[in-house]
Design an enzyme around this catalytic site. Structure first.
Site, PDB file in Angstrom:
ATOM      1  N   LYS A 124       4.712   0.731  -6.011  1.00 14.37           N
ATOM      2  CA  LYS A 124       5.726  -0.199  -6.517  1.00 14.37           C
ATOM      3  C   LYS A 124       5.092  -1.328  -7.310  1.00 14.37           C
ATOM      4  O   LYS A 124       5.673  -1.819  -8.280  1.00 14.37           O
ATOM      5  CB  LYS A 124       6.571  -0.729  -5.353  1.00 14.37           C
ATOM      6  CG  LYS A 124       7.451   0.344  -4.730  1.00 14.37           C
ATOM      7  CD  LYS A 124       8.313  -0.215  -3.626  1.00 14.37           C
ATOM      8  CE  LYS A 124       9.112   0.924  -2.997  1.00 14.37           C
ATOM      9  NZ  LYS A 124       8.228   1.944  -2.376  1.00 14.37           N
ATOM     10  N   ASP A 152      -0.033 -10.227   6.830  1.00 13.43           N
ATOM     11  CA  ASP A 152       1.106  -9.735   7.591  1.00 13.43           C
ATOM     12  C   ASP A 152       2.381 -10.247   6.930  1.00 13.43           C
ATOM     13  O   ASP A 152       2.547 -11.457   6.740  1.00 13.43           O
ATOM     14  CB  ASP A 152       1.004 -10.228   9.041  1.00 13.43           C
ATOM     15  CG  ASP A 152       2.024  -9.567   9.963  1.00 13.43           C
ATOM     16  OD1 ASP A 152       3.097  -9.166   9.484  1.00 13.43           O
ATOM     17  OD2 ASP A 152       1.746  -9.478  11.173  1.00 13.43           O
ATOM     18  N   CYS A 171      11.643   4.421   3.418  1.00 12.52           N
ATOM     19  CA  CYS A 171      11.638   5.859   3.146  1.00 12.52           C
ATOM     20  C   CYS A 171      12.167   6.608   4.364  1.00 12.52           C
ATOM     21  O   CYS A 171      11.644   7.642   4.759  1.00 12.52           O
ATOM     22  CB  CYS A 171      10.245   6.350   2.746  1.00 12.52           C
ATOM     23  SG  CYS A 171       8.944   6.039   3.955  1.00 12.52           S
ATOM     24  N   ALA A 226       0.830  -1.212   0.000  1.00 11.18           N
ATOM     25  CA  ALA A 226       0.000   0.000   0.000  1.00 11.18           C
ATOM     26  C   ALA A 226       0.862   1.259   0.000  1.00 11.18           C
ATOM     27  O   ALA A 226       1.910   1.293   0.650  1.00 11.18           O
ATOM     28  CB  ALA A 226      -0.930  -0.005   1.204  1.00 11.18           C
TER      29      ALA A 226
END
Length: 435
Positions: free
Chosen positions: A263, A308, A375, A259
């Site tokens: 990508k 997960d 990030c 999410a």
């Protein structure tokens, strides 16, 4: 324009109460006050600007107030908006910024503070030649105040990269950030889309070093080509992470922390919509974002599921993308609230990141690629996690790659920086499974 400033104050109050900034806050304020595009842009600029320069605005407000601790929170929000305009927005006349601030005090029920606001703001307006004293230049305290970043972060960056590097990073975090569009080359070309945007009145240009990428600004959802799926929003660094994996048509790809889907979209376009992409995310609500984005772009090889990334994965893949949850300090220029997060929250992340990397490694085919990215810009979440993984997994090796700008990641790891590469702060590591 008074509605724009009132909307900005409303949005900042919500930020102060909710302790997090999202685009939904300013969008809600714009809708609440019925702002036209010009007023909406002003409100947004003020909000983002205040959050980027909060510490310095407060420093100036407090310097010209006899009792700064007694300023009511909403009055301070009004002062911050006006102070930002006086200190950083050259095109707004000082009298307008002062008068609108005073008027807002009266309109929002703080008439008793109007005189105080007028006095403080006029002193700030007159202080250009003699600004309030700040810490000595060359120190972490100076950077923290001048660029409104937390002191601990200034100290960390100076220790890790040096003073000049830290100042460049902080200055870039406070600069205006353009929007980066990745062209859906299955449907159009970069030159065709750029011409279409220009014809519609949008300022746009080709990215200086990343192919099929356009730099622009404005409301993305209103741009020509959005509904037709001609582009998606993704920072150049994130796109480079996908390119580093050398994804080809027909491959099987797992995007394990997918999410909002950038990508996965980049991989599908690179694969010419041929092959299979499994896009997973822990947040079930975000799966719908991936699905709707893929549908808009016409990318039918993407299958999204909620799971997960620390749990076992069925099957093996040519490429596994592990864009793991991280502290996010590389995207401060787009999410200014990150600088106000509890710094201790990041300390638990390497354990989670390591668990995800460990689990996903089993899903990589022999000869396949495991791509690790974040990030953020902290070694503890980047190089240290990868190094620890490699020490216990001799079947993997870090593999060098070359970026579209010509830079080489000789050791298989590369960190993008906003003040150097014009991108988000972003870490990429390419791991190849040998056996």
């Amino acid at each position: 324009m008074d509605k724009a400033r009132e909307a900005a104050v409303f949005a900042l109050e919500r930020f102060r109460r909710e302790k997090a900034w999202t685009s939904a806050i300013i969008d809600g304020a714009i809708t609440k006050y019925g702002l036209d595009p010009r007023s909406a842009a002003l409100a947004s600029n003020i909000c983002i600007g205040v959050l980027q320069n909060l510490a310095y605005c407060d420093h100036c407000i407090d310097a010209f107030s006899s009792s700064p601790s007694k300023i009511e929170p909403k009055v301070r929000d009004i002062l911050r908006c006006s102070a930002y305009q006086l200190l950083f927005m050259d095109k707004i006349p000082a009298n307008a910024a002062v008068n609108e601030g005073v008027s807002l005090c009266k309109k929002l029920g703080y008439s008793r503070a109007a005189g105080f606001c007028n006095a403080v703001l006029r002193k700030i307006a007159d202080s250009a030649e003699n600004p309030p004293e700040i810490p000595k230049e060359g120190t972490a305290k100076y950077l923290a105040l001048k660029y409104s970043h937390p002191l601990w972060l200034a100290e960390y960056m100076i220790a890790a990269h040096g003073y000049d590097f830290a100042e460049g990073f902080f200055a870039a975090n406070n600069a205006v950030s353009d929007i980066t569009l990745q062209v859906n080359t299955i449907k159009t070309t970069a030159s065709e889309l750029c011409a279409e945007l220009a014809d519609a009145g949008y300022s746009c240009r080709m990215h200086p070093w990343l192919p099929d990428c356009i730099v622009t600004s404005g409301n993305v959802s209103k741009m020509p080509g959005f509904n037709e799926g001609l582009f998606y929003v993704q920072d150049a660094a994130a796109k480079c992470a996908v390119l580093a994996a050398e994804i080809r048509p027909g491959m099987g790809v797992l995007d394990a922390c997918a999410a909002p889907g950038g990508k996965s979209f980049a991989a599908a376009v690179t694969m010419k919509n041929q092959g299979e992409i499994i896009s997973c995310d822990l947040n079930r609500k975000k799966i719908a974002l991936i699905e709707s984005g893929a549908k808009r772009l016409g990318l039918d090889i993407i299958n999204a599921f909620s799971r997960d990334a620390r749990q076992p994965i069925d099957g093996t893949f040519d490429v596994v993308i592990a864009d793991v949850p991280c502290s996010g300090y590389g995207v401060i220029r787009k999410k200014p609230d990150i600088r106000y997060k509890d710094p201790d929250e990041r300390l638990a992340l390497p354990e989670i990141q390591s668990a995800i990397l460990e689990n996903l490694s089993a899903a990589v085919k022999v000869g396949g690629v495991l791509l690790y990215s974040t990030c953020t810009v902290f070694r503890e979440e980047n190089e240290d996690v990868v190094t620890a993984f490699l020490s216990s997994h001799p079947e993997f090796t870090a593999e060098s790659f070359i970026l579209p700008n010509g830079a080489e990641a000789a050791d298989g790891m590369f960190t993008f920086w906003p003040h150097i590469h014009g991108t988000d702060g972003f870490f990429v590591c390419k791991l190849r499974r040998l056996k």
